[in-house]
Design a protein around this motif. Sequence first.
Motif, PDB file in Angstrom:
ATOM      1  N   PRO A1061       0.822  -1.219   0.000  1.00  0.00           N
ATOM      2  CA  PRO A1061       0.000   0.000   0.000  1.00  0.00           C
ATOM      3  C   PRO A1061       0.850   1.259   0.000  1.00  0.00           C
ATOM      4  O   PRO A1061       1.957   1.278   0.527  1.00  0.00           O
ATOM      5  N   ILE A1062       0.302   2.288  -0.592  1.00  0.00           N
ATOM      6  CA  ILE A1062       0.976   3.581  -0.676  1.00  0.00           C
ATOM      7  C   ILE A1062       0.519   4.427   0.506  1.00  0.00           C
ATOM      8  O   ILE A1062      -0.684   4.642   0.701  1.00  0.00           O
ATOM      9  N   SER A1063       1.462   4.927   1.257  1.00  0.00           N
ATOM     10  CA  SER A1063       1.148   5.694   2.452  1.00  0.00           C
ATOM     11  C   SER A1063       1.026   7.172   2.121  1.00  0.00           C
ATOM     12  O   SER A1063       1.932   7.755   1.519  1.00  0.00           O
ATOM     13  N   VAL A1064      -0.085   7.794   2.490  1.00  0.00           N
ATOM     14  CA  VAL A1064      -0.299   9.228   2.306  1.00  0.00           C
ATOM     15  C   VAL A1064      -0.805   9.833   3.606  1.00  0.00           C
ATOM     16  O   VAL A1064      -1.418   9.149   4.438  1.00  0.00           O
ATOM     17  N   LYS A1065      -0.505  11.132   3.797  1.00  0.00           N
ATOM     18  CA  LYS A1065      -0.952  11.838   4.988  1.00  0.00           C
ATOM     19  C   LYS A1065      -2.370  12.363   4.859  1.00  0.00           C
ATOM     20  O   LYS A1065      -3.088  12.500   5.851  1.00  0.00           O
ATOM     21  N   PHE A1066      -2.768  12.717   3.637  1.00  0.00           N
ATOM     22  CA  PHE A1066      -4.092  13.297   3.440  1.00  0.00           C
ATOM     23  C   PHE A1066      -4.541  13.047   2.015  1.00  0.00           C
ATOM     24  O   PHE A1066      -3.721  12.780   1.124  1.00  0.00           O
ATOM     25  N   VAL A1067      -5.852  13.123   1.806  1.00  0.00           N
ATOM     26  CA  VAL A1067      -6.472  13.007   0.501  1.00  0.00           C
ATOM     27  C   VAL A1067      -7.502  14.119   0.380  1.00  0.00           C
ATOM     28  O   VAL A1067      -8.327  14.309   1.284  1.00  0.00           O
ATOM     29  N   VAL A1068      -7.451  14.867  -0.736  1.00  0.00           N
ATOM     30  CA  VAL A1068      -8.394  15.964  -0.986  1.00  0.00           C
ATOM     31  C   VAL A1068      -9.149  15.662  -2.277  1.00  0.00           C
ATOM     32  O   VAL A1068      -8.533  15.315  -3.295  1.00  0.00           O
ATOM     33  N   VAL A1069     -10.476  15.804  -2.231  1.00  0.00           N
ATOM     34  CA  VAL A1069     -11.333  15.640  -3.406  1.00  0.00           C
ATOM     35  C   VAL A1069     -11.768  17.028  -3.862  1.00  0.00           C
ATOM     36  O   VAL A1069     -12.379  17.774  -3.087  1.00  0.00           O
ATOM     37  N   LEU A1070     -11.424  17.384  -5.091  1.00  0.00           N
ATOM     38  CA  LEU A1070     -11.704  18.741  -5.578  1.00  0.00           C
ATOM     39  C   LEU A1070     -13.182  18.984  -5.796  1.00  0.00           C
ATOM     40  O   LEU A1070     -13.708  20.055  -5.472  1.00  0.00           O
ATOM     41  N   TRP A1071     -13.898  18.038  -6.391  1.00  0.00           N
ATOM     42  CA  TRP A1071     -15.304  18.232  -6.742  1.00  0.00           C
ATOM     43  C   TRP A1071     -16.133  17.172  -6.040  1.00  0.00           C
ATOM     44  O   TRP A1071     -15.897  15.982  -6.197  1.00  0.00           O
TER      45      TRP A1071
END
Length: 1563
Positions: A1061-1071
């Motif tokens: 799995p790819i580790s990310v701190k945050f995810v933002v959805v534009l629309w």
Amino acid sequence: MARRKRKAANASRLPATKQRVVERDERHEQLSYQAMSEPVDTFCPAMPDRDGALAVEAVLNNRDILQKLFGRLDLPDLCRMGCVCRLWREASSADDFWREVSFEKFTPAPVQLAAVLHRHPNIVRLNLKGVALASSHINHLLRPMTRLEALTLGRRDTSEEDVAAICAAAPSLRSLSLQNMRIGVSAHQEVPDAMNDALVPAAPAAMFAWLGVDQNVAMGLPQDLQAGLAALPSQALGQGIRHDGLTHLELISCSALRLSLSCARLDSLVLHSVPCTELSLQLPSLRQLTFSNASKMSDAAMRAVLTRLTTLSALDVSRTNVLSDETMREVSVHLVHLQRLTARLCPSVVLTNVRGFTRTLRSLDLSFCDAVTPATTVPAINNMLALEELNLDGCTLLTQLQLISPRLRVASARSCPTLATVDLRCPMLAEAHLGGEEPSSNALSPLKHLTIASPALPSLDWQGFSQLETLALACPGLTSINLSGCAALGDDIWGALGASAPPLPQVLGAANIPSGCPNLRQLDLEGCEQLSAGELSSRSLTHLTISACSALCSLRLTSPALGHLQLHECDALAGVTMAPVGLRELMLGSCPHLSTLTLDAPLLSVLDLKGCGLLTSITAVCPVLQHIDATFCSRLDGAGLQKLASRLQMLDLSYTEIEDLEPVFVACPQLQTLRLSSCRLLRSDSLQALFLPPTPAAAGNAYSLQPGPAGSMQPAAQQPQQRQHRTSLPQLVELDVSYCPVSAEALCSVLEHASSLQSLAVSGCNEPATDADACAQARLLSAGFYASDGTLQTRWKSTPTSLSGLKTLRLGLSGIRSLALNLPRLTSLDVTGASKLQCLELRCPSLLTAYFKTCRSLPIHPLERALRTCSAHRAQSRRCVPLVVCQVQSPTRAPERGLEAADSGDQHFTAVPQMWHTLAAEHGELTAIVDPHHKPNISLTYRELEAAIIQFAAGLKSLGLKHSDRVGLFAENSGRWTIADQGVMMNAAADAVRGSTSALEELVFILRKTKASGLIVEDAQVLDRLLPHLSSPAASNGASSPNGASANGASLNGSRASQAPISVKFVVVLWGAPSSKAKAALRCSTVSFDEVLERGKKHAAGFSMPTLRRDMLATLVFTSGTTGNPKGVMLTHANLAYQRDNMGYYVQPGAGDRSLSLLPPWHIYERAVAYFLFSRACQQVYTNIRHFRDDLGRYPPAFFVCVPLVLDTLYKRVQAQIKLGSRLKRLIVKLAFASGASYIRARRILQGTDIQYALHKPPLWVVARAALAFAALHLVYKAAKKIVFDKIRSALGVVRCMVSGGGSLSMHLDDFYETLGLSVVNGWGLSETSPVLACRRNVDGGNVRGTVGVSMPGTQLRVVSPDSLQDLPDGQQGLILARGPGVMAGYYEDESATAKAFRAGNGWLDTGDLGWRAPAVRRGAVGGCIILSGRAKDTIVLSSGENVEPGPIEDAIIASRFIAHAILWGQDHRMLGALIVPDRDAFEELESVRGRLSEGEVREVVRSELAAAVEGRPKWERVSAFVMLREGLSVEDGTLTRTMKPRRPAIFAKYSAEVAQLQAALR
């Protein structure tokens, strides 16, 4: 009372848009109208309520306002208003109010007109051209108008008697104009019977009902006027036009067979296009007569009319075909007062034996009279002793012209196709016009021999007379002559121009005028290619231009007043003698064969001899000469310069072979600038002449520096110095000895004794120094140089006295390893080329600019540490791979907060995120972005956009985004994409961008490759696709793959590491919002765009943008690539800022201009252009493929950025719409485009922008043919533009310019849009160059079709051999290399790909494109432009050895509307084959006309299109076989890149069966 209230209420309800204020332009007597906010009833309370009558308010400061308004406005309600408006009635009550009224553009009703004219009987000038009334009615209307002086009637049938009656009704009439009338028809025939019945007095109600007006309006008229309106004339009122008061009468385009005029005071009569057969004139006072285009009157009848008008002084009989010479002879006898005669386009007029105009005629116009000949007409003209003006333009039989008229002032003989000899001996001649209408058409003139004798002629402009061979002048008053382009002129011209010219041959009857031009001041001889030996003596000449005289070998000038001389491109010039001349500057740098130079110039201060490589002898008397540039004068020695150096201050001897400098130094002790760069014969002992012999001096101390521990520096022991040298150049300020073979010891001597030195350049002086001599060692150390191991090292701790004033230092020594400088006044330092430099220490508080290009061995941290002590504002460091850029912040400046805290240390550098604050401050109210197709719609001003970016950046920071983090940005074009992109950059992080519709494998690969700490996606659907590959940091903390690879490691071979799995701190959805499934699966922050903004609002006050350095990574752009996997291009802030700051060289948008954004923003081309347009405060409107056509009309862009595919789509849509029109419309459009194409090709040749002549200038016959086509099609093109092209442009919607990039632009598209008059600039670049390398300029002469323009300022391009990488000359095809500030720092974590891209070394990027650079051609604008021919890896090598570039051939094939894509194939075969994708829409349209087509018929259509596309090409470039693909190419299946370029390997792999068929067909 109720009626008045209702009227006032109705008037107050008038819309605000119909309220006008009238203002008068005092200068031009015109009116302008502006909206006003005052209530209508304030100005016009009595306005009637009928049919929405328009209320017009006026500020009654001047009565002329109302008068002009009434006479000019094109409003039908104006007449009614003039009758009933109280203000109008009050203002017009004065007798002198109304003077001019015009009803030309609109037609009032009869009763309305009657009411107006009855109300205002004091009208002076009346125009009734647009009034459709019978003449009898106008008679009744004119009777009360006692002051009427000028009347215009038109567009009706009337009788001659009615016209006479009209004149009788207006006794004060002075001017009458009848236009487009049929005279001779009874007036009552044009009135309908219904109107006749309605106009009887017994039925007034029916009359007013028929007229559509209120009965009360007309009932206020007098009874006699009402009766006059109803009465119809039943018989003729008179014979002919009789009026004793008329002074001017015009009949223009009036149809009349018989015409009788009787006017005792008539002074001027115009009969234009009046086809009468009988004309009776009783005009005793007539002085001016225009009787032109008389098509039906016989010559005898005309003669009878003209000979009776004995008072005429001006006669115009133009376009009269029947006019004969006999009539002209009679006219010359009877019209004894005639002064002006115009007989244009009279084919029978010759003036044979016409001798009556001898004493009176002053002006004669016989232009375009085909019968005019030298034998008959010219002698008659010479007998006209009073003649002052003569026009013989367009006389086809005029082969020679010899005039001796004593009073002739103006002579014109333009466009005479056979005129070869002109001899003008006219003492009062002031103007002479020969050749064509424009200077560009003079080349077509056959004029060969010209003689002019006139003291009154002030100037001559004979530019472009390419056939002129001899010129003889006797013009004492002539001051200016332009003979540029007269290629056939011989050396006789020099004698004709001088003060002592040979006398002219005598001509019987001609005045005796002294020969020559003694007062000549300006002379232009550019392009006189036949001049060989020039000798000119003139005491008055001040300006002389001698350019492009390729045969001129010697020049001798004697002109004491000569102050300006241009001497360029005289390649054969070997000797120049100027004695004396008054020049202050002389430039001879473009004369490569100049060997001897003799000068006597008492005022000369600057002498430029640059490039005179054969110059050996200079004899000069120049007492005030201060500046000599002798660069590349390889044969010039010191003795030759000694006589010139008495007051010399600047001397440039770069690239010469000079050895002995002592004569120069001795002769010019005041020398301040000495440049000796690349003097290969200059030895170390050559600089000894710089110093005088040693003189005794008191013992003193000198500093010497020695290496100390840990790389520091310590002063050596003080040593006594017993001898001291004095420099022979005590005022020397600048010294350049770069790339000279001099030793370090000699350089140290210079530094030791040049006490006034401020600028020093010693780059490339790499001769090994020797330290065997202790004395030399001591001198070397005292000056600051230290020699060790045969390699020059430099260390300065204390500043030597001689260097205390040094401001500029260029020290590019390849062997230098350590450098220490302590120079308090140094402002500029350049150590470019010091590839071994490892240690650097600086103590330079005034340093502003430092260059460290190609310093590969210098680590970045010592460089930053050294520069941190300086207040440098711009410090650049260049490495080959990767690009390293360093910036310094001045320690004296405190950091600021917020947006302004980003102090780069360079006042000229502003990163892209730093520009928003300035834009918001200067253009805060302008609209920045409009996004109408997303929900919610977005429209933000620049102030709002800046606030949104800061809030988004602060929100990301609160989510954990840190300095230098990577963020994946997978979204499509929108306003929120821009906000997200800039929010990431504002945190000093970098985004890795890609489209949301890309393959899942690509997106996962990018996230793994970049080790992204955050993710921004288009919508929830994209996030759900990526969800199986994502995890939060807590879930993946410490996780690793079984083979030891980290979970974030990118692996493309399908290993287990790639599945982690790819580790990310945050995810933002534009629309929209993230799905509940995603929130549950991800334990990191998963938020929407709005939630980020809300978080940002809370943290915006404490947000501070970190320092954005030039070398800091700004974005990772993964190339789409036509082969293989995408590579991450590292673009720095300097790359993006360079593109933003330099695109204005090509296009010039203004604040508020609109741009339509269609391309994906992760395409660096669209992105860089968007940054540029934002920096110019433009408005960006986001669209997509679905709404693109509608948005072109809804939001017409001033600039539109697109790829060639979009231009081709628009082109094909236009062609499809044309085919839907009628046969007549299709024919008109076809003819318009055919003439337009011929016109623009001719214009390109004349402007020098035709790529066909990029290698050589066009032949003269080609230029002549182009000039003829241009002149013949000019009006045709204007008409086609107005009728056809402007409508198509309006339908396209683009206002100013279209910017194309991302692929090659086919020539047929260039031709199509240029024909429309729509500017298309085409650029070229790569993702690796961020992206623009070259582009065509949107300026006159800069948009060269068929090329990609010139390189961006600061970018260098080389064309080299693909194998050896050796430079190729201009005009020869090769591989293009690029270097400049826009070139990437390298591929992300891919050293092998980076090394391969920079295989040429020294920072040169291999673009992979093949092309050539157009050489400079005289009078051509193509020189320097880049022409692309294909991709190096796409080249097809046939078995015959021929190399074929598929790109141009494929572009020619897809120009067909039946072919969508074409991919050539044929490696190692004898001929070419092609995979063809047919255009299904075009074939469906064809089937609708011809019926269903079989497969064979489709193949036949494609075959014919292929044959037409490759027609005229060599045999090996023709397609001999093809296979049609049943499926099209698309981005989804990987056969097209995101920029719509074909991926050849993917296509050949997918259609391997079709390729096998093609291979079998080619065997």
